[in-house]
Scaffold this motif. Structure first.
Motif, short mmCIF file in Angstrom:
data_model
loop_
_atom_site.label_atom_id
_atom_site.label_comp_id
_atom_site.label_asym_id
_atom_site.label_seq_id
_atom_site.Cartn_x
_atom_site.Cartn_y
_atom_site.Cartn_z
N ASP A 211 0.82 -1.22 0.00
CA ASP A 211 0.00 0.00 0.00
C ASP A 211 0.85 1.27 0.00
O ASP A 211 0.30 2.38 -0.08
CB ASP A 211 -0.93 0.02 1.22
CG ASP A 211 -1.99 -1.05 1.15
OD1 ASP A 211 -2.48 -1.33 0.03
OD2 ASP A 211 -2.32 -1.63 2.19
N ARG A 216 2.45 7.33 0.40
CA ARG A 216 1.10 7.90 0.26
C ARG A 216 0.92 9.11 1.20
O ARG A 216 0.39 10.15 0.79
CB ARG A 216 0.06 6.82 0.56
CG ARG A 216 -1.36 7.14 0.15
CD ARG A 216 -2.27 5.95 0.48
NE ARG A 216 -1.77 4.74 -0.15
CZ ARG A 216 -2.02 4.42 -1.41
NH1 ARG A 216 -2.74 5.22 -2.17
NH2 ARG A 216 -1.54 3.30 -1.92
N GLU A 232 -2.79 5.95 -7.06
CA GLU A 232 -2.15 4.69 -7.39
C GLU A 232 -0.77 4.99 -7.94
O GLU A 232 -0.61 5.84 -8.83
CB GLU A 232 -2.98 3.92 -8.42
CG GLU A 232 -2.39 2.59 -8.85
CD GLU A 232 -2.40 1.53 -7.75
OE1 GLU A 232 -2.01 0.38 -8.02
OE2 GLU A 232 -2.81 1.83 -6.60
N TYR A 234 2.97 4.11 -9.74
CA TYR A 234 3.44 3.34 -10.90
C TYR A 234 4.95 3.45 -11.04
O TYR A 234 5.57 4.38 -10.52
CB TYR A 234 2.77 3.86 -12.19
CG TYR A 234 1.30 3.59 -12.24
CD1 TYR A 234 0.82 2.38 -12.71
CD2 TYR A 234 0.39 4.52 -11.77
CE1 TYR A 234 -0.55 2.11 -12.74
CE2 TYR A 234 -0.97 4.27 -11.78
CZ TYR A 234 -1.43 3.06 -12.26
OH TYR A 234 -2.77 2.79 -12.27
N ILE A 374 -9.87 5.02 -8.32
CA ILE A 374 -8.58 4.39 -8.01
C ILE A 374 -8.76 2.93 -7.64
O ILE A 374 -7.93 2.08 -7.99
CB ILE A 374 -7.87 5.17 -6.89
CG1 ILE A 374 -7.54 6.60 -7.36
CG2 ILE A 374 -6.61 4.45 -6.44
CD1 ILE A 374 -6.62 6.66 -8.56
N ARG A 378 -6.78 0.09 -9.50
CA ARG A 378 -5.88 -0.79 -8.75
C ARG A 378 -6.24 -2.26 -8.95
O ARG A 378 -5.37 -3.14 -8.88
CB ARG A 378 -5.96 -0.42 -7.27
CG ARG A 378 -4.94 -1.13 -6.39
CD ARG A 378 -4.99 -0.57 -4.98
NE ARG A 378 -4.61 0.83 -4.96
CZ ARG A 378 -5.07 1.73 -4.09
NH1 ARG A 378 -5.96 1.36 -3.18
NH2 ARG A 378 -4.66 2.98 -4.13
N GLU A 381 -4.08 -4.02 -11.44
CA GLU A 381 -2.64 -3.85 -11.28
C GLU A 381 -2.01 -4.94 -10.43
O GLU A 381 -2.67 -5.51 -9.56
CB GLU A 381 -2.35 -2.49 -10.62
CG GLU A 381 -2.64 -1.29 -11.51
CD GLU A 381 -1.77 -1.28 -12.74
OE1 GLU A 381 -0.55 -1.42 -12.62
OE2 GLU A 381 -2.33 -1.13 -13.86
#
Length: 497
Positions: A211, A216, A232, A234, A374, A378, A381
């Motif tokens: 996470d 974040r 999110e 990358y 999101i 996600r 992904e």
């Protein structure tokens, strides 16, 4: 009419009969196109010597010995390759005119410029190998054209597809080491953050936090992300672009161009229909209903800041989704649209940590949007996309609280010096205002590739902008660099006069 004569099978046969290794660097081109597709009857060999003109009007086409069922893309690519080059330099105005008028009467469905460039490279490789094969294996039937002409055209087309910052290819061509290149083509911040990472003390044994909680929290502090929104991460902003397009699969994708070429690649792959809008002439274009609108702010390659809130209002009731790319926004005083995410549930914002934070080698980017958007993104992904080192590096540079002020002061100062050097060189018809860390110019007399050739001896790489839609080879972009590099550029310009 006979079967397709221009397939990869025949091309590989020609290559196999030529000097071993001659085309090894170019066979990858074959995988980029489907050579066995057949749209209808094609000429396949429409070079200028197979056409006849009277008073500049086409009066005849002949030599249909190579006509067959084949790809319309290939047929048009051969014409473009043979008619739209001035020696080995592509005349983009001629190419754009050819494509425009061909498509008015052509049955090609969902034509894309990126796909066509791949077909042009294939056509050039095909005729390079054919010429070589004929000259080596059929001495009784020699062909005047040297196969090198076509290889040089492939090289020109690859430059058009390119991205700034390819110091490795340039270094090989210039005969220097990559670290010796002075790279004005890449818009990476020349100011370095203070980073103090003990690699030996970095624990790489456990998996990264899936996470990315610490990262974040740092992004929330940096960009003031509203409640109800999320992000999110990358492995670079480009990966975020492709992920978002793959998730949304838009019917219509509106790209405000000139624009970063990766957007066109993503649209070719995942959008049913791509519309390129010239933002220089038609800023308030009316997008189709239920479309994806993509706008880079500030824009590239010109560094303009736009009335973005006004544009959002314009798009609000028309587009299903809006993507604002703010990769270069941190260099400016313009306001981010991140605080507006709550107001626009269909809005996505792209952030890149490469440009402003001096780390193109650290691939960290993020897509910000409504929390539900999101969540959907996600779900497509993998669990981990960033390494522990990536996250630690970004966390460390964000601790350098004075870095933003140092960057803006140094960029402003050095951009003024760059503009002065460009003006005093006398080479440029126009030098455009820019709010970002790069400057777009238009040459007076030189072609941009000719200028690049002359700067190569000085180990200087610049960004010729002919692979940006609506711009020609006379447009050059210069990144703002440190004073030492600017002085080298100034000396190089003086050597050209």
């Amino acid at each position: 009419m006979g079967k397709n004569l221009y397939t990869s099978d025949r091309l590989l046969y020609y290559i196999d009969k030529c000097q071993k290794g001659l085309f090894d660097d170019y066979v990858y081109i074959i995988d980029d196109v489907n050579t066995h597709e057949s749209d209808g009857i094609i000429h396949g060999d429409l070079f200028p010597d197979n056409a006849h003109f009277i008073d500049n009007r086409l009066t005849g086409v002949f030599d249909f010995t190579g006509a067959c069922n084949g790809s319309f893309y290939f047929d048009l690519a051969v014409v473009a390759m043979s008619w739209c080059f001035e020696e080995t330099r592509l005349n983009k105005d001629s190419l754009d005119s050819l494509i425009h008028h061909y498509l008015e009467a052509s049955p090609i469905q969902d034509f894309t410029y990126q796909r066509f460039i791949k077909w042009m490279k294939y056509g050039a490789l095909y005729y390079a190998a054919q010429r070589c094969y004929m000259n080596i294996n059929r001495p009784d039937h020699p062909i005047d054209r040297d196969h090198e002409e076509f290889i040089q055209k492939i090289d020109c087309l690859e430059k058009m597809e390119g991205h700034g910052g390819d110091i490795y290819t340039f270094a090989k061509r210039a005969g220097v080491r990559a670290e010796e290149v002075i790279d004005f083509s890449s818009n990476i911040n020349f100011v370095k953050p203070n980073v103090n990472i003990d690699l030996n003390g970095l624990n790489l044994l456990p998996y990264p936090d899936p996470d990315y909680r610490d990262l974040r929290d740092a992004f929330n502090d940096l960009y003031s992300i509203p409640e109800g929104c999320d992000m999110e991460f990358y492995n670079g902003a480009s990966a975020g672009i492709f992920s978002l397009f793959r998730s949304l699969k838009p019917q219509d994708c509106i790209l405000y161009a000139p624009i970063y070429s990766e957007y066109k690649k993503a649209a070719d792959l995942f959008a049913s229909h791509t519309i390129l809008v010239n933002r220089l002439d038609d800023l308030y274009y009316e997008p189709p209903q239920a479309s994806l609108v993509v706008f880079v702010h500030p824009s590239t390659p010109d560094g303009n800041v736009y009335p973005i809130e006004s544009l959002l209002q314009h798009w609000k009731n028309k587009a299903s989704h809006i993507l604002i790319d703010e990769s270069f926004l941190d260099f400016t005083e313009a306001l981010s649209v991140v605080p507006l995410l709550e107001e626009y549930p269909s809005l996505y914002v792209l952030k890149s940590m490469s440009k402003f934070y001096s780390g193109a080698g650290i691939r960290v980017g993020a897509v910000l949007s409504d929390r539900e958007n999101i969540r959907v993104l996600r779900s497509h992904e993998p669990m981990w996309k960033l390494s522990s080192f990536d996250t630690r590096y970004i966390m460390d540079i964000l601790k350098d609280t004075d870095f933003i002020n140092r960057t803006k002061e140094s960029t402003l100062k050095n951009k003024s010096l760059l503009i002065q050097i460009l003006e005093e060189s006398g080479l440029f018809e126009e030098i455009y205002d820019s709010q970002a860390n790069f400057v777009l110019t238009r040459l007076k007399d030189l072609n941009g590739h000719d200028l690049q050739d002359r700067l190569t001896d000085h180990r200087i790489l610049v960004r010729v902008c002919d692979n940006f839609d609506f711009l020609s080879p006379s447009y050059i972009r210069f990144a703002v660099k440190k004073q030492e590099d600017l002085e080298t550029l100034e000396r190089a310009f003086k050597c050209l006069l």
